[in-house]
Write a protein that holds these residues in place. Structure first.
Motif, PDB file in Angstrom:
ATOM      1  N   LYS A 194       0.832  -1.192   0.000  1.00  0.00           N
ATOM      2  CA  LYS A 194       0.000   0.000   0.000  1.00  0.00           C
ATOM      3  C   LYS A 194       0.878   1.258   0.000  1.00  0.00           C
ATOM      4  O   LYS A 194       1.895   1.318   0.703  1.00  0.00           O
ATOM      5  CB  LYS A 194      -0.910  -0.004   1.230  1.00  0.00           C
ATOM      6  N   ASN A 195       0.442   2.246  -0.766  1.00  0.00           N
ATOM      7  CA  ASN A 195       1.131   3.542  -0.906  1.00  0.00           C
ATOM      8  C   ASN A 195       2.552   3.398  -1.479  1.00  0.00           C
ATOM      9  O   ASN A 195       3.407   4.247  -1.254  1.00  0.00           O
ATOM     10  CB  ASN A 195       1.228   4.285   0.423  1.00  0.00           C
ATOM     11  N   CYS A 196       2.811   2.306  -2.211  1.00  0.00           N
ATOM     12  CA  CYS A 196       4.145   2.059  -2.790  1.00  0.00           C
ATOM     13  C   CYS A 196       4.040   1.875  -4.295  1.00  0.00           C
ATOM     14  O   CYS A 196       2.993   1.511  -4.826  1.00  0.00           O
ATOM     15  CB  CYS A 196       4.779   0.829  -2.181  1.00  0.00           C
ATOM     16  N   ASP A 197       5.130   2.077  -4.949  1.00  0.00           N
ATOM     17  CA  ASP A 197       5.256   1.836  -6.381  1.00  0.00           C
ATOM     18  C   ASP A 197       6.464   0.926  -6.623  1.00  0.00           C
ATOM     19  O   ASP A 197       7.407   0.876  -5.821  1.00  0.00           O
ATOM     20  CB  ASP A 197       5.447   3.141  -7.146  1.00  0.00           C
ATOM     21  N   THR A 198       6.419   0.216  -7.777  1.00  0.00           N
ATOM     22  CA  THR A 198       7.545  -0.649  -8.140  1.00  0.00           C
ATOM     23  C   THR A 198       8.752   0.214  -8.495  1.00  0.00           C
ATOM     24  O   THR A 198       8.639   1.212  -9.210  1.00  0.00           O
ATOM     25  CB  THR A 198       7.154  -1.523  -9.328  1.00  0.00           C
ATOM     26  N   LEU A 199       9.915  -0.177  -7.993  1.00  0.00           N
ATOM     27  CA  LEU A 199      11.153   0.539  -8.307  1.00  0.00           C
ATOM     28  C   LEU A 199      11.659   0.044  -9.655  1.00  0.00           C
ATOM     29  O   LEU A 199      12.001  -1.119  -9.799  1.00  0.00           O
ATOM     30  CB  LEU A 199      12.208   0.292  -7.214  1.00  0.00           C
ATOM     31  N   LYS A 210       3.519   7.638  -0.625  1.00  0.00           N
ATOM     32  CA  LYS A 210       2.467   8.354   0.085  1.00  0.00           C
ATOM     33  C   LYS A 210       2.515   8.028   1.570  1.00  0.00           C
ATOM     34  O   LYS A 210       3.079   7.025   1.977  1.00  0.00           O
ATOM     35  CB  LYS A 210       1.083   7.965  -0.460  1.00  0.00           C
ATOM     36  N   GLY A 211       1.864   8.892   2.358  1.00  0.00           N
ATOM     37  CA  GLY A 211       1.756   8.633   3.787  1.00  0.00           C
ATOM     38  C   GLY A 211       2.989   9.087   4.564  1.00  0.00           C
ATOM     39  O   GLY A 211       3.834   9.871   4.096  1.00  0.00           O
ATOM     40  N   GLU A 212       3.070   8.567   5.765  1.00  0.00           N
ATOM     41  CA  GLU A 212       4.141   8.975   6.677  1.00  0.00           C
ATOM     42  C   GLU A 212       5.504   8.393   6.313  1.00  0.00           C
ATOM     43  O   GLU A 212       6.527   8.907   6.754  1.00  0.00           O
ATOM     44  CB  GLU A 212       3.778   8.545   8.096  1.00  0.00           C
ATOM     45  N   ASN A 213       5.545   7.277   5.533  1.00  0.00           N
ATOM     46  CA  ASN A 213       6.800   6.598   5.194  1.00  0.00           C
ATOM     47  C   ASN A 213       7.265   6.874   3.772  1.00  0.00           C
ATOM     48  O   ASN A 213       7.827   6.012   3.095  1.00  0.00           O
ATOM     49  CB  ASN A 213       6.637   5.098   5.386  1.00  0.00           C
ATOM     50  N   VAL A 214       7.050   8.080   3.331  1.00  0.00           N
ATOM     51  CA  VAL A 214       7.462   8.434   1.973  1.00  0.00           C
ATOM     52  C   VAL A 214       8.989   8.274   1.827  1.00  0.00           C
ATOM     53  O   VAL A 214       9.768   8.743   2.659  1.00  0.00           O
ATOM     54  CB  VAL A 214       7.049   9.878   1.642  1.00  0.00           C
ATOM     55  N   GLY A 215       9.369   7.571   0.744  1.00  0.00           N
ATOM     56  CA  GLY A 215      10.786   7.340   0.478  1.00  0.00           C
ATOM     57  C   GLY A 215      11.326   6.040   1.045  1.00  0.00           C
ATOM     58  O   GLY A 215      12.464   5.652   0.739  1.00  0.00           O
ATOM     59  N   LYS A 216      10.542   5.366   1.841  1.00  0.00           N
ATOM     60  CA  LYS A 216      11.000   4.127   2.420  1.00  0.00           C
ATOM     61  C   LYS A 216      11.011   3.020   1.368  1.00  0.00           C
ATOM     62  O   LYS A 216      10.110   2.915   0.550  1.00  0.00           O
ATOM     63  CB  LYS A 216      10.105   3.723   3.577  1.00  0.00           C
ATOM     64  N   ILE A 217      12.083   2.146   1.407  1.00  0.00           N
ATOM     65  CA  ILE A 217      12.259   1.072   0.436  1.00  0.00           C
ATOM     66  C   ILE A 217      11.810  -0.249   1.064  1.00  0.00           C
ATOM     67  O   ILE A 217      12.195  -0.591   2.187  1.00  0.00           O
ATOM     68  CB  ILE A 217      13.726   0.955  -0.011  1.00  0.00           C
ATOM     69  N   TYR A 218      11.052  -1.030   0.282  1.00  0.00           N
ATOM     70  CA  TYR A 218      10.607  -2.354   0.697  1.00  0.00           C
ATOM     71  C   TYR A 218      11.188  -3.370  -0.291  1.00  0.00           C
ATOM     72  O   TYR A 218      10.846  -3.371  -1.466  1.00  0.00           O
ATOM     73  CB  TYR A 218       9.082  -2.447   0.709  1.00  0.00           C
ATOM     74  N   ASP A 219      12.069  -4.239   0.224  1.00  0.00           N
ATOM     75  CA  ASP A 219      12.702  -5.241  -0.620  1.00  0.00           C
ATOM     76  C   ASP A 219      12.124  -6.602  -0.258  1.00  0.00           C
ATOM     77  O   ASP A 219      12.406  -7.153   0.807  1.00  0.00           O
ATOM     78  CB  ASP A 219      14.223  -5.230  -0.414  1.00  0.00           C
TER      79      ASP A 219
END
Length: 299
Positions: A194-199, A210-219
């Motif tokens: 949620k609130n993420c896009d594919t890198l 989006k949201g409070e964790n803007v810029g955070k990376i999920y691997d």
């Protein structure tokens, strides 16, 4: 008949050794006196006895007085040159004249002292210090090389340079995507967080927009199956051989499709394929263990 007696005057001669202590000017004055003695001797022999006794006696007294006055005394300051300034250098114009009044013995000492002064050896260069400095610099450089070489020794560098298994790992890392799918298909099909896009360019990696964790990376990729050195080195040489042959074959197909046959890259792939097929996998594994043990490394 009258008998005439000829009295021979006592001639006083100085020995050659005593002349060393007599000034040159005194020697010059003494020589004519000896000649006059011979003349007087001839004159006395031709005179009568009475006349000879009176005149000769008077001449002898004068001769002795003259010789006594010509002898150099201990207190005669005119026979020596004194350097009042203490620098050993009197006026150059008077040097030649003053030497006539200096005894020969003194001239010998003066010449010997000048020769000794000129023969003073030159100062030695500090070659020992220079050699010590060079040795110290060389030791420092050697120590730096040891530190840098020990810091650069890793499991990958040792296996790549000293074992066939290292060459298998290195060759597979250059073309692993022709033989392995990573990340796995189920990860790629998983829903996007949620609130993420594919890198872009990194399948299975997402960035929060989006949201409070803007810029955070999920691997979401599986790190245990990641195609890196550690994971490949932990595999057996036989498994690596199989994966590499698969990757080489697939790469050749793609290469021929885009560039045609007979390219230099294709020839290189053929040579690598021959080497991989001939490899003794059991021996390669044993050699790899020895290399790591010798370097004090492990995986």
């Amino acid at each position: 008949d009258a008998i005439f007696y000829t009295a021979k005057p006592k001639a006083t001669f100085m020995s050659d050794s005593s002349d060393d202590d007599v000034p040159l000017t005194s020697l010059g004055r003494k020589r004519p006196s000896r000649t006059s003695n011979k003349t007087k001797k001839a004159y006395v022999e031709s005179s009568d006895e009475a006349e000879f006794d009176d005149d000769f006696e008077e001449e002898q007294i004068q001769q002795r007085q003259q010789e006594a006055s010509d002898e150099p005394g201990d207190d005669d300051d005119n026979d020596f040159i004194h350097d009042e300034e203490g620098d050993g250098d009197d006026n150059d114009e008077d040097d030649d004249q003053s030497d006539d009044d200096v005894p020969i013995a003194a001239l010998k000492k003066k010449t010997a002292a000048a020769t000794k002064k000129k023969a003073t050896p030159a100062k030695k260069t500090p070659a020992k210090k220079a050699a010590t400095k060079k040795t110290t610099t060389a030791k420092k450089k050697q120590l730096i090389r040891k530190k840098s070489s020990s810091a650069s020794i890793t499991a990958s560098s040792e296996l790549y340079a000293k074992s066939d298994k290292g060459k298998l790992v290195q060759s597979l890392l250059c073309r692993w995507w022709y033989a392995i799918q990573w990340p796995e298909q189920e990860i790629l099909e998983a829903p996007v967080p949620k609130n993420c896009d594919t890198l872009p360019g990194f399948p299975g990696v997402y960035v929060c927009t989006k949201g409070e964790n803007v810029g955070k990376i999920y691997d979401r990729r599986n790190k245990n199956t990641c195609p890196n050195f550690i994971n490949f080195a932990r595999k057996s040489s036989e498994e690596l051989q199989e994966l590499l042959l698969k990757a080489i074959e697939k790469q050749r197909e793609v290469l021929i499709k885009h560039e045609g046959e007979g390219t230099d890259t294709e020839k290189g792939l053929k040579d690598l394929q021959k080497w991989t097929k001939k490899l003794n996998c059991t021996k390669a594994d044993k050699d790899a263990v020895k290399v790591l043990k010798a370097a004090g490394l492990d995986l």
